[in-house]
Design a protein around this motif. Structure first.
Motif, short mmCIF file in Angstrom:
data_model
loop_
_atom_site.label_atom_id
_atom_site.label_comp_id
_atom_site.label_asym_id
_atom_site.label_seq_id
_atom_site.Cartn_x
_atom_site.Cartn_y
_atom_site.Cartn_z
N ARG A 191 11.60 -18.18 -40.29
CA ARG A 191 10.45 -18.90 -39.75
C ARG A 191 9.99 -18.27 -38.44
O ARG A 191 10.01 -18.85 -37.36
CB ARG A 191 10.79 -20.38 -39.61
CG ARG A 191 11.06 -21.02 -40.98
CD ARG A 191 11.48 -22.47 -40.89
NE ARG A 191 10.44 -23.35 -40.39
CZ ARG A 191 9.43 -23.82 -41.12
NH1 ARG A 191 9.33 -23.51 -42.40
NH2 ARG A 191 8.54 -24.62 -40.59
N ASP A 215 -2.05 -21.62 -45.96
CA ASP A 215 -1.11 -22.74 -46.05
C ASP A 215 0.27 -22.25 -46.48
O ASP A 215 1.29 -22.71 -45.96
CB ASP A 215 -1.63 -23.80 -47.03
CG ASP A 215 -2.78 -24.61 -46.46
OD1 ASP A 215 -3.00 -24.57 -45.24
OD2 ASP A 215 -3.48 -25.28 -47.26
N ARG A 218 1.88 -20.58 -43.51
CA ARG A 218 2.36 -21.56 -42.53
C ARG A 218 3.66 -22.21 -43.01
O ARG A 218 4.60 -22.37 -42.23
CB ARG A 218 1.29 -22.63 -42.31
CG ARG A 218 1.72 -23.73 -41.32
CD ARG A 218 0.70 -24.86 -41.33
NE ARG A 218 -0.54 -24.46 -40.71
CZ ARG A 218 -0.83 -24.61 -39.42
NH1 ARG A 218 0.07 -25.16 -38.61
NH2 ARG A 218 -1.98 -24.24 -38.92
N GLU A 219 3.72 -22.55 -44.28
CA GLU A 219 4.91 -23.22 -44.81
C GLU A 219 6.13 -22.29 -44.79
O GLU A 219 7.23 -22.69 -44.42
CB GLU A 219 4.65 -23.69 -46.23
CG GLU A 219 5.83 -24.43 -46.85
CD GLU A 219 5.54 -24.95 -48.24
OE1 GLU A 219 6.48 -25.44 -48.89
OE2 GLU A 219 4.38 -24.88 -48.69
#
Length: 257
Positions: A191, A215, A218-219
């Motif tokens: 991350r 998206d 980001r995840e």
């Protein structure tokens, strides 16, 4: 480009260096070395950056233990180059597998990282079995040239591009070491956007790492991530679109310098 070498414990890490200015560290793909950046690195250096391209252990002048490693060990090899150059925090860019080392460096030595660029990067380890077979076949010396070319074309190059430029430069023992190191590593490296500004450079015709949505980025990466899509390129990216790749790197590096 200058050829240099730095010691880190029992390892010796060879690297190429060019230019002056804020540092940009370039990390190569699975089983491949710094030569992959031969066209990209001079363009980034000419834009006013100190470009550093280390070889992984087992390639060129980089040597050291090849067993019992994690991604953090490979990240520390790259960190040794930044420490030797005393550049301060660098923009760290990883191509394909190199993106995992870049993310591990962000976790292990955040003080050395200004921001991270992921080039044609797999943001997960899930792969279609057919694509995995083409990755493995690309550097299998037991296969004939025509079969290897078919794997290279399927896995790495956009339609109409000559995959022959990647017939050489593969190091199966290095790929084996890198895969084992990945399997032995915990999850905190993933991350990266939680730790550093991150930009994803996608190849429009990439079959290994298809263009992700914002998206999905980001995840997977833990925060907002910039996105550039380069047309007419597959997973190899660097030999297909060196100028566009360098341009994306330079624009982001200027924003972060």
């Amino acid at each position: 480009m200058e050829q240099r070498i730095v010691a880190r414990g029992p390892a010796r890490i060879g690297y190429l260096a060019a230019g002056r200015g804020p540092a940009v560290l370039l990390l190569a793909s699975l089983g491949r070395g710094a030569e992959d950046f031969a066209e990209v690195a001079p363009l980034v250096a000419a834009a006013g950056f100190r470009v550093l391209c280390p070889d992984p252990r087992g390639i060129g002048r980089s040597v050291g233990p090849m067993a019992g490693l994690t991604l953090y060990d490979l990240a520390e090899d790259a960190a040794a180059v930044l420490d030797a150059e005393a550049t301060g925090p660098a923009v760290v860019a990883g191509h394909a597998f190199g993106n995992w080392v870049a993310r591990a460096l962000s976790a292990a030595r955040p003080d050395l990282v200004r921001s991270v660029v992921l080039l044609a990067a797999s943001i997960s380890q899930a792969l279609d079995p057919a694509v995995r077979a083409s990755i493995d076949g690309s550097f299998d010396p037991r296969l004939g040239e025509a079969e290897r070319l078919a794997h290279l074309q399927r896995g790495y190059f956009a339609p109409g591009h000559d995959a022959r430029v990647w017939l050489s430069g593969w190091h199966p023992s290095v790929a084996q070491m890198q895969r084992a190191a990945t399997a032995a590593t915990d999850e905190r490296w993933r991350r990266v956007a939680e730790r550093h500004p991150t930009h994803y450079v996608a190849a429009a015709a990439d079959t290994i790492a298809p263009v992700p949505t914002r998206d999905a980025l980001r995840e997977a990466l833990g925060g907002p991530v910039g996105l550039t899509v380069i047309a007419e390129a597959g997973h190899a990216l660097l030999p297909e679109q060196p100028a566009a790749t360098a341009g994306a790197l330079v624009r982001f590096a200027i924003e972060q310098s």
